[in-house]
Design a protein around this motif. Structure first.
Motif, short mmCIF file in Angstrom:
data_model
loop_
_atom_site.label_atom_id
_atom_site.label_comp_id
_atom_site.label_asym_id
_atom_site.label_seq_id
_atom_site.Cartn_x
_atom_site.Cartn_y
_atom_site.Cartn_z
N ASN A 289 30.94 -8.52 34.20
CA ASN A 289 32.21 -9.19 33.89
C ASN A 289 32.76 -9.95 35.09
OD1 ASN A 289 32.15 -8.27 31.29
ND2 ASN A 289 33.35 -6.44 31.73
N ASP A 290 32.36 -9.56 36.29
CA ASP A 290 32.81 -10.23 37.50
C ASP A 290 31.94 -11.47 37.72
OD1 ASP A 290 33.38 -11.12 40.01
OD2 ASP A 290 33.35 -9.15 40.95
N GLU A 291 32.48 -12.65 37.39
CA GLU A 291 31.68 -13.87 37.43
C GLU A 291 31.15 -14.16 38.83
OE1 GLU A 291 32.33 -18.55 36.49
OE2 GLU A 291 33.21 -17.11 35.12
N ASP A 292 31.94 -13.92 39.89
CA ASP A 292 31.46 -14.17 41.25
C ASP A 292 30.27 -13.28 41.58
OD1 ASP A 292 33.24 -16.18 41.74
OD2 ASP A 292 34.75 -14.84 42.61
N SER A 293 30.33 -12.03 41.17
CA SER A 293 29.24 -11.10 41.42
C SER A 293 27.97 -11.57 40.71
CB SER A 293 29.64 -9.71 40.94
OG SER A 293 28.53 -8.92 40.68
N LEU A 294 28.10 -12.04 39.47
CA LEU A 294 26.95 -12.51 38.71
C LEU A 294 26.36 -13.76 39.36
CD1 LEU A 294 25.15 -12.25 36.24
CD2 LEU A 294 26.79 -13.64 34.99
N ASN A 295 27.22 -14.67 39.79
CA ASN A 295 26.74 -15.92 40.39
C ASN A 295 26.03 -15.69 41.72
OD1 ASN A 295 27.65 -17.47 38.29
ND2 ASN A 295 29.63 -17.87 39.22
N ASN A 296 26.27 -14.57 42.37
CA ASN A 296 25.65 -14.31 43.67
C ASN A 296 24.38 -13.48 43.56
OD1 ASN A 296 27.42 -15.76 45.31
ND2 ASN A 296 28.94 -14.14 45.15
N GLN A 297 23.97 -13.10 42.36
CA GLN A 297 22.76 -12.30 42.20
C GLN A 297 21.55 -13.21 42.03
OE1 GLN A 297 23.27 -9.61 38.95
NE2 GLN A 297 25.09 -8.69 39.82
N VAL A 298 20.48 -12.88 42.74
CA VAL A 298 19.22 -13.59 42.58
C VAL A 298 18.14 -12.52 42.52
CG1 VAL A 298 17.64 -15.26 43.58
CG2 VAL A 298 20.07 -15.55 43.90
N ALA A 299 17.26 -12.60 41.53
CA ALA A 299 16.17 -11.63 41.39
C ALA A 299 14.84 -12.36 41.33
CB ALA A 299 16.36 -10.80 40.13
N PHE A 300 13.82 -11.78 41.95
CA PHE A 300 12.49 -12.37 41.97
C PHE A 300 11.47 -11.32 41.58
CE2 PHE A 300 15.03 -14.44 45.23
CZ PHE A 300 14.93 -15.77 44.85
N LYS A 301 10.45 -11.75 40.88
CA LYS A 301 9.33 -10.88 40.56
C LYS A 301 8.09 -11.76 40.49
CE LYS A 301 7.60 -7.60 37.16
NZ LYS A 301 7.83 -6.96 35.88
N GLN A 302 7.10 -11.44 41.27
CA GLN A 302 5.85 -12.19 41.31
C GLN A 302 6.11 -13.68 41.56
OE1 GLN A 302 3.78 -11.37 37.67
NE2 GLN A 302 3.46 -9.22 38.15
N SER A 303 7.00 -13.97 42.50
CA SER A 303 7.32 -15.36 42.82
C SER A 303 6.63 -15.76 44.11
CB SER A 303 8.83 -15.53 42.99
OG SER A 303 9.50 -15.24 41.80
N SER A 304 6.32 -17.04 44.22
CA SER A 304 5.73 -17.55 45.45
C SER A 304 6.84 -17.66 46.50
CB SER A 304 5.13 -18.93 45.22
OG SER A 304 6.14 -19.88 44.98
N PHE A 305 6.44 -17.68 47.76
CA PHE A 305 7.43 -17.84 48.83
C PHE A 305 8.19 -19.15 48.65
CE2 PHE A 305 8.89 -19.54 52.82
CZ PHE A 305 9.68 -18.49 53.27
N GLU A 306 7.47 -20.21 48.25
CA GLU A 306 8.11 -21.52 48.07
C GLU A 306 9.21 -21.45 47.02
OE1 GLU A 306 4.74 -21.06 48.11
OE2 GLU A 306 4.41 -21.88 50.11
#
Length: 178
Positions: A138-155
């Motif tokens: 519900n906290d829009e700022d918290s959601l906008n600051n989340q980044v998740a990666f799985k099996q991603s290249s460094f680039e």
């Protein structure tokens, strides 16, 4: 097919003949028929676009980008591949979406079904397709600051962090697989 190319720095918004709203990102190209005929509503994308698809259960809406086909009956989703990227992502905002990989080696297609707040990620060079899930908050700022990666290249990781936070990440290790 009609082709729209967005050479501007701001999104280009337009409607398809079935009432589907398209938001074409900068440098994006979309090819589509002037009028949809036949069983499927097919469009061909290069770059990034958001689709707010008019529901029509008898005529599935299909977005083709490289080896990916996103099939929908009526929903709101985003398909993205930046120039030079080795990753295509399909993010579902509302509704339900099927993402399919067309194999260049003649194997059976791989299919993932997405629910809201899920993303299908296709890594082109490994031809791998997987699902990412993010938690709605519900906290829009918290959601906008989340980044998740799985099996991603460094680039891809560096590009997404730069895009989100304006920070350049440099790989100073000899590690190539992340």
């Amino acid at each position: 097919l009609t082709t729209k190319q967005n050479s501007d720095n701001k999104p280009l918004v337009f409607m398809l003949d079935d009432g589907t709203a398209v938001t074409l990102a900068s440098n994006g190209v979309l090819s589509y028929p002037a009028q949809f005929k036949g069983k499927d509503r097919k469009v061909y994308l290069q770059g990034e676009a958001r689709f707010q698809v008019t529901s029509d259960r008898d005529h599935p809406f299909k977005v083709y980008q490289d080896n990916i086909i996103a099939t929908v009956l009526g929903t709101d989703f985003n398909v993205k591949k930046q120039p030079g990227d080795s990753v295509i992502s399909v993010e579902l905002l509302t509704g339900k979406l099927q993402v399919e990989v067309i194999s260049s080696f003649g194997f059976l297609p791989r299919v993932i079904t997405l629910e809201p707040n899920q993303r299908a990620v296709y890594v082109i060079h490994t031809q791998s397709l997987f699902k990412e899930v993010w938690k709605q908050n519900n906290d829009e700022d918290s959601l906008n600051n989340q980044v998740a990666f799985k099996q991603s290249s460094f680039e891809d990781i560096a590009s997404r962090i730069k895009e989100r936070y304006g920070v350049t990440v440099i790989n100073q290790s000899s590690k190539t697989n992340w």
